[in-house]
Motif scaffolding. Sequence first.
Motif, PDB file in Angstrom:
ATOM      1  N   ASP A  99       0.764  -1.148  -0.064  1.00 46.13           N
ATOM      2  CA  ASP A  99      -0.139   0.007  -0.056  1.00 46.13           C
ATOM      3  C   ASP A  99       0.911   1.385  -0.012  1.00 46.13           C
ATOM      4  O   ASP A  99       1.912   1.632   0.747  1.00 46.13           O
ATOM      5  N   LYS A 117      -1.079   9.662  -9.235  1.00 49.40           N
ATOM      6  CA  LYS A 117      -1.697   8.405  -9.300  1.00 49.40           C
ATOM      7  C   LYS A 117      -0.997   7.467 -10.409  1.00 49.40           C
ATOM      8  O   LYS A 117      -0.837   6.498 -10.568  1.00 49.40           O
ATOM      9  N   ARG A 122      -1.618   5.249  -4.343  1.00 48.91           N
ATOM     10  CA  ARG A 122      -3.061   4.342  -4.501  1.00 48.91           C
ATOM     11  C   ARG A 122      -4.053   5.152  -3.827  1.00 48.91           C
ATOM     12  O   ARG A 122      -5.182   5.419  -4.195  1.00 48.91           O
ATOM     13  N   ARG A 123      -3.849   5.784  -2.597  1.00 45.42           N
ATOM     14  CA  ARG A 123      -4.746   6.631  -1.667  1.00 45.42           C
ATOM     15  C   ARG A 123      -4.355   7.833  -1.076  1.00 45.42           C
ATOM     16  O   ARG A 123      -3.276   8.033  -0.935  1.00 45.42           O
ATOM     17  N   LEU A 157     -10.703  12.005  -6.586  1.00 46.45           N
ATOM     18  CA  LEU A 157     -11.576  10.775  -7.221  1.00 46.45           C
ATOM     19  C   LEU A 157     -11.605  10.863  -8.322  1.00 46.45           C
ATOM     20  O   LEU A 157     -11.514   9.813  -9.210  1.00 46.45           O
ATOM     21  N   GLY A 162      -8.095   6.375  -4.274  1.00 49.16           N
ATOM     22  CA  GLY A 162      -8.853   6.019  -3.008  1.00 49.16           C
ATOM     23  C   GLY A 162      -8.779   7.387  -2.148  1.00 49.16           C
ATOM     24  O   GLY A 162      -7.712   7.941  -2.093  1.00 49.16           O
ATOM     25  N   LYS A 164     -10.008   8.984   1.747  1.00 48.98           N
ATOM     26  CA  LYS A 164     -10.761   8.949   2.832  1.00 48.98           C
ATOM     27  C   LYS A 164     -10.434  10.432   3.636  1.00 48.98           C
ATOM     28  O   LYS A 164      -9.460  11.134   3.079  1.00 48.98           O
ATOM     29  N   ALA A 189     -16.816   9.725   0.321  1.00 45.37           N
ATOM     30  CA  ALA A 189     -15.667   9.079   0.900  1.00 45.37           C
ATOM     31  C   ALA A 189     -15.841   8.689   2.371  1.00 45.37           C
ATOM     32  O   ALA A 189     -16.702   9.529   2.845  1.00 45.37           O
TER      33      ALA A 189
END
Length: 337
Positions: A99, A117, A122-123, A157, A162, A164, A189
């Motif tokens: 991750d 990206k 990833r996030r 997005l 991803g 949060k 999210a």
Amino acid sequence: MLRPMLVDQLGRPLRDLRISVTDRCNLRCTYCMPASVFGPDYAFVPRSDLLTFEEIERLARLFVSLGVRKLRLTGGEPTLRRDLSDLVARLARLEGVQDLAMTTNGLLLPRLAPDLKAAGLRRVTVSLDSLDPQVFGQMNGLGIHPQQVLDGIEAALQAGLGVKINTVVQRGVNDQGLRELWLALRAQAPVRFIEFMDVGNHNGWNMDSVVPSSEVLARLGADSETPVFDSLVPDYRGEVAARHRDAQGHEVGLISSVTAPFCGDCSRARISAVGALYTCLFASSGTDLRAPLRGGASDAELLTLLSGVWGRRTDRYSEERGEQTRQTKVEMSYIGG
Ligand code: SAM
């Protein structure tokens, strides 16, 4: 040769590495980098003192060989580091990394998200404490409008990252707007509400300013329109947010670092922007990795140093805190949040 699993004095493995890439930030959040302390004359770290991308990559590779599976870039504000996507690309190529994430205030994501990206990020976890322009402007210390962060979330997005959202909750500051924030963002999210912590030495923390997570959850479900929450089983050992889901499947996370500390499962190491290794967010001092890196240490020597530090680790500050805070902690903007 297979290495035996590295654990600290309390049996905790090393799984996560947070890498601070700069001590600078483009906000002055009152609870983190108040403008009164981090003003125009504040001496930030000169560029030559920052770890280079080569040095960060080398350390990350060594940490991965000791068991790290998750890397997170942070700061300061990580997006202020020039050519950040080059670093992301280097880290994304490391074998064994499961991750690769970043914590950010989101302001520069409209410009950077597609490249990050493409480089392998990833996030992102985007910090947003209030949707009320007045409240948010006051909390971020510079009058920045929440729409700028919402644009960053949208860009992330759109880029396929991803997302949060992190919301730090301070009693009497932003605790009135939590439900509105969650209702407005929950379809986009998962929001994670974080208990205000006594990180650093300048945020005037006291127990009265902490809104316990149990109270946050009660406020989110405060009227008949809002569904009852089901608590979700943790995805993995050491997951810091206790996750709950409403009847429509929207997720909310509660990070109860003060009222229900999770030191027992903490598998996190942190490297500051100048290459000091910390084994606790509330530590007073770290171990210098930059001197050996620049002094020609071999991989074997660095591994001995890293595993020695982790092997001796006993930190469990949040479980020991009580009502009082200690006054000699390293700043969060320096160590990396
Ligand atoms: N600049 C980036 C950002 O805004 O997300 C990364 C660094 S910031 C230090 C990382 C996270 O720590 C943010 O979500 C921030 O809200 C949180 N944070 C900072 N000070 C805190 C405190 N005293 N208590 C709880 N969370 C805090």
